[in-house]
Scaffold this motif. Structure first.
Motif, mmCIF file in Angstrom:
data_model
loop_
_atom_site.group_PDB
_atom_site.id
_atom_site.type_symbol
_atom_site.label_atom_id
_atom_site.label_comp_id
_atom_site.label_asym_id
_atom_site.label_seq_id
_atom_site.Cartn_x
_atom_site.Cartn_y
_atom_site.Cartn_z
ATOM 1 N N LYS A 9 30.496 55.624 6.636
ATOM 2 C CA LYS A 9 29.741 55.191 5.467
ATOM 3 C C LYS A 9 28.336 55.799 5.475
ATOM 4 C CE LYS A 9 31.241 50.952 3.288
ATOM 5 N NZ LYS A 9 30.970 49.536 3.071
ATOM 6 N N LYS A 10 27.737 55.851 6.655
ATOM 7 C CA LYS A 10 26.425 56.480 6.789
ATOM 8 C C LYS A 10 26.630 57.867 7.382
ATOM 9 C CE LYS A 10 23.929 52.152 7.394
ATOM 10 N NZ LYS A 10 23.039 51.368 8.278
ATOM 11 N N MET A 11 26.289 58.866 6.616
ATOM 12 C CA MET A 11 26.497 60.227 7.070
ATOM 13 C C MET A 11 25.594 60.500 8.279
ATOM 14 S SD MET A 11 28.591 60.552 4.749
ATOM 15 C CE MET A 11 29.161 62.165 5.189
ATOM 16 N N THR A 12 26.099 61.292 9.212
ATOM 17 C CA THR A 12 25.339 61.584 10.418
ATOM 18 C C THR A 12 24.086 62.417 10.087
ATOM 19 O OG1 THR A 12 26.755 63.513 10.800
ATOM 20 C CG2 THR A 12 27.360 61.469 11.897
ATOM 21 N N THR A 13 24.179 63.224 9.051
ATOM 22 C CA THR A 13 23.036 64.037 8.640
ATOM 23 C C THR A 13 22.809 63.832 7.143
ATOM 24 O OG1 THR A 13 23.548 65.715 10.302
ATOM 25 C CG2 THR A 13 22.081 66.346 8.516
ATOM 26 N N GLN A 14 21.693 63.222 6.810
ATOM 27 C CA GLN A 14 21.390 62.989 5.401
ATOM 28 C C GLN A 14 20.754 64.244 4.818
ATOM 29 O OE1 GLN A 14 18.219 60.183 4.224
ATOM 30 N NE2 GLN A 14 19.776 59.188 2.962
ATOM 31 N N LEU A 15 21.276 64.668 3.679
ATOM 32 C CA LEU A 15 20.732 65.862 3.047
ATOM 33 C C LEU A 15 19.316 65.604 2.557
ATOM 34 C CD1 LEU A 15 23.830 67.005 0.954
ATOM 35 C CD2 LEU A 15 23.015 67.974 3.091
ATOM 36 N N PRO A 16 18.441 66.607 2.631
ATOM 37 C CA PRO A 16 17.071 66.434 2.119
ATOM 38 C C PRO A 16 17.097 66.277 0.602
ATOM 39 C CG PRO A 16 17.463 68.719 2.716
ATOM 40 C CD PRO A 16 18.650 67.955 3.203
ATOM 41 N N SER A 17 16.073 65.662 0.065
ATOM 42 C CA SER A 17 16.009 65.447 -1.382
ATOM 43 C C SER A 17 14.842 66.236 -1.970
ATOM 44 C CB SER A 17 15.849 63.962 -1.699
ATOM 45 O OG SER A 17 14.637 63.467 -1.159
ATOM 46 N N PHE A 18 14.889 66.400 -3.286
ATOM 47 C CA PHE A 18 13.852 67.127 -4.013
ATOM 48 C C PHE A 18 13.171 66.190 -5.015
ATOM 49 C CE2 PHE A 18 17.017 70.408 -2.917
ATOM 50 C CZ PHE A 18 16.211 71.310 -2.241
ATOM 51 N N TYR B 37 28.556 80.237 -10.828
ATOM 52 C CA TYR B 37 27.670 79.181 -10.332
ATOM 53 C C TYR B 37 26.796 79.725 -9.213
ATOM 54 C CZ TYR B 37 30.554 75.772 -12.858
ATOM 55 O OH TYR B 37 31.196 75.068 -13.835
ATOM 56 N N ILE B 38 25.491 79.493 -9.297
ATOM 57 C CA ILE B 38 24.563 79.946 -8.262
ATOM 58 C C ILE B 38 23.504 78.856 -8.054
ATOM 59 C CG2 ILE B 38 24.895 82.391 -8.804
ATOM 60 C CD1 ILE B 38 22.205 82.305 -10.276
ATOM 61 N N PRO B 39 22.830 78.846 -6.883
ATOM 62 C CA PRO B 39 21.727 77.897 -6.685
ATOM 63 C C PRO B 39 20.600 78.166 -7.683
ATOM 64 C CG PRO B 39 22.427 78.851 -4.597
ATOM 65 C CD PRO B 39 23.096 79.637 -5.673
ATOM 66 N N THR B 40 19.944 77.133 -8.101
ATOM 67 C CA THR B 40 18.831 77.270 -9.034
ATOM 68 C C THR B 40 17.551 77.649 -8.283
ATOM 69 O OG1 THR B 40 19.809 75.628 -10.507
ATOM 70 C CG2 THR B 40 17.447 76.045 -10.764
ATOM 71 N N ILE B 41 16.807 78.590 -8.848
ATOM 72 C CA ILE B 41 15.545 79.025 -8.253
ATOM 73 C C ILE B 41 14.433 78.820 -9.274
ATOM 74 C CG2 ILE B 41 14.249 80.957 -7.276
ATOM 75 C CD1 ILE B 41 16.908 82.167 -6.407
ATOM 76 N N VAL B 42 13.405 78.093 -8.875
ATOM 77 C CA VAL B 42 12.243 77.859 -9.731
ATOM 78 C C VAL B 42 11.000 78.170 -8.908
ATOM 79 C CG1 VAL B 42 10.947 76.189 -11.097
ATOM 80 C CG2 VAL B 42 13.448 76.068 -11.027
ATOM 81 N N GLU B 43 10.195 79.141 -9.380
ATOM 82 C CA GLU B 43 8.953 79.522 -8.715
ATOM 83 C C GLU B 43 9.172 79.775 -7.227
ATOM 84 O OE1 GLU B 43 6.053 76.576 -9.624
ATOM 85 O OE2 GLU B 43 5.846 77.188 -11.716
ATOM 86 N N ASN B 44 10.167 80.597 -6.938
ATOM 87 C CA ASN B 44 10.493 81.041 -5.582
ATOM 88 C C ASN B 44 11.044 79.946 -4.670
ATOM 89 O OD1 ASN B 44 9.598 83.725 -6.068
ATOM 90 N ND2 ASN B 44 7.469 83.068 -5.733
ATOM 91 N N THR B 45 11.310 78.780 -5.218
ATOM 92 C CA THR B 45 11.965 77.709 -4.453
ATOM 93 C C THR B 45 13.429 77.637 -4.847
ATOM 94 O OG1 THR B 45 9.938 76.419 -4.280
ATOM 95 C CG2 THR B 45 12.011 75.244 -3.944
ATOM 96 N N GLN B 46 14.298 77.698 -3.852
ATOM 97 C CA GLN B 46 15.737 77.641 -4.115
ATOM 98 C C GLN B 46 16.222 76.213 -3.874
ATOM 99 O OE1 GLN B 46 18.514 80.972 -3.211
ATOM 100 N NE2 GLN B 46 19.371 79.555 -1.710
ATOM 101 N N TYR B 47 16.809 75.628 -4.901
ATOM 102 C CA TYR B 47 17.225 74.226 -4.837
ATOM 103 C C TYR B 47 18.709 74.134 -4.469
ATOM 104 C CZ TYR B 47 12.716 73.070 -6.799
ATOM 105 O OH TYR B 47 11.363 72.920 -6.994
#
Length: 377
Positions: free
Chosen positions: A135-144, A212-222
């Motif tokens: 239920k609790k993931m061992t590694t929580q993904l970072p958030s934006f 489909y590709i990752p979104t990039i805004v102002e050199n930050t890849q989300y």
């Protein structure tokens, strides 16, 4: 920890075991048909046992029952669930397995090397009673920070011809990136944290394979690890929990289409690819589902200059892959694969791409996968 195998338990049941279970459910002594198959009282419906007629047939060769007056085909777990409902109890699928195991004292696990190997004692209650895989993931993904979404325009029905309305798109916070001609798909985890953003190209990049590709805004890849989450789960988890069902699809668009078809009753999530990770499997099971539907895209069409033999071989390999993915769930829940045997989909279509009616046709003719190789129609 070893895990109980619902199919091995079911297939280990002797006629004496079946008689014991049906008697405990309220059936009177069984009769026999002309082939010697037992016929029980219809404890699966119609009130008190005194009102039940002997129309519930059991066929040992398939381990299935058939109620010829009302309920059609069922296995032992479904009979238990329906019989208990008639008695005023709500039994989950897990509870029906526990009921069989407690009554017959049989417990088989995925590690048993032989179909006929029976455990000396029931040792899996911890798993059966509290099975909530990771239920609790061992590694929580970072958030934006969600403020990044202000860069994009509101959704303006940019998916022309796909039947996705602005109402549904706004519900999932879909946006449009005018500068890059991209549909913006924010990804949230089960706790509604923004963990990534994917872009769907609408120009020649999509035609060249970069749909489909990752979104990039102002050199930050989300970007984020797609295999550690399920698209749409932040909104569809309540329907998954209440229905005890979950449909796994490949892409985000299919989740949106599910909401177009069923609104708040949509129990669809996307794996965002053509595989299912163990993290995604455990996330689905943590929602206490009892049925899983694998609704992946239809296989591609036959290529130019590709022989019939080579195409059929590739198609068979794809079907085997889907069965392998289904086997990730079979020990725990009922699992079905949706195949288009009716030609209602185009090659590479999702089962949700055409219409609600087409999807429901595939659902009515779903193929159940058990722990053994192959399908049960």
């Amino acid at each position: 920890m070893s895990r109980l195998d619902k199919d091995k338990i079911k297939e280990s049941l002797t006629l004496s075991d079946i008689n014991l279970i049906l008697s405990d459910l309220g059936s009177s002594s069984p009769r026999q048909d002309s082939q010697g198959n037992p016929i029980y009282s219809t404890v699966c419906h119609h009130g008190n046992s005194s009102d039940h007629k002997h129309k519930l047939y059991y066929y040992p060769s398939s381990y299935n029952f058939h109620c010829y007056s009302n309920c059609a085909s069922m296995d032992i777990y479904e009979v238990i669930i329906q019989a208990k409902e008639q008695q005023g109890y709500t039994f989950s699928f897990y509870e029906s397995i526990k009921y069989v195991t407690e009554l017959t004292h049989k417990s088989f696990t995925m590690n048993d090397s032989s179909k006929g190997k029976q455990s000396d004692k029931i040792s899996d209650w911890n798993w059966l009673n509290r099975f909530k895989p990771k239920k609790k993931m061992t590694t929580q993904l970072p958030s934006f920070n969600e403020n990044v979404l202000d860069v994009f325009l509101p959704y303006l029905n940019n998916w022309i011809g796909e039947g996705i309305t602005p109402k549904t798109a706004n519900l999932f916070n879909v946006r449009y990136y005018f500068k890059e001609e991209q549909i913006i798909l924010p990804h949230y985890d089960i706790n509604s944290r923004l963990i990534g953003i994917r872009s769907r190209n609408t120009d020649e990049r999509a035609d060249s394979g970069a749909k489909y590709i990752p979104t990039i805004v102002e050199n930050t890849q989300y970007n984020h690890v797609l295999s550690h989450s399920l698209y749409g789960i932040h909104l569809t988890q309540e329907a998954v929990k209440s229905s005890r069902k979950c449909m796994l699809v490949e892409g985000e668009k299919s989740v949106l289409k599910g909401t177009e078809f069923y609104g708040e009753d949509n129990f669809t999530v996307a794996v965002c690819g053509s595989n299912i990770s163990t993290v995604q499997r455990d996330l689905v099971l943590s929602l206490n589902v009892e049925e899983v539907f694998i609704a992946f895209d239809k296989f591609r069409g036959q290529k130019d200059m590709e022989s019939d033999e080579k195409y059929e071989k590739a198609l068979l390999e794809y079907q085997k892959k889907l069965v392998r993915l289904a086997h990730m769930f079979t020990a725990f829940v009922r699992v079905y694969i949706l195949y288009d045997d009716y030609g209602v989909l185009n090659p590479k279509d999702s089962p949700l791409d055409q219409s609600k009616g087409a999807l429901e046709l595939l659902m009515m003719n779903k193929n159940e996968i058990t722990t053994k190789e192959g399908m049960v129609t």
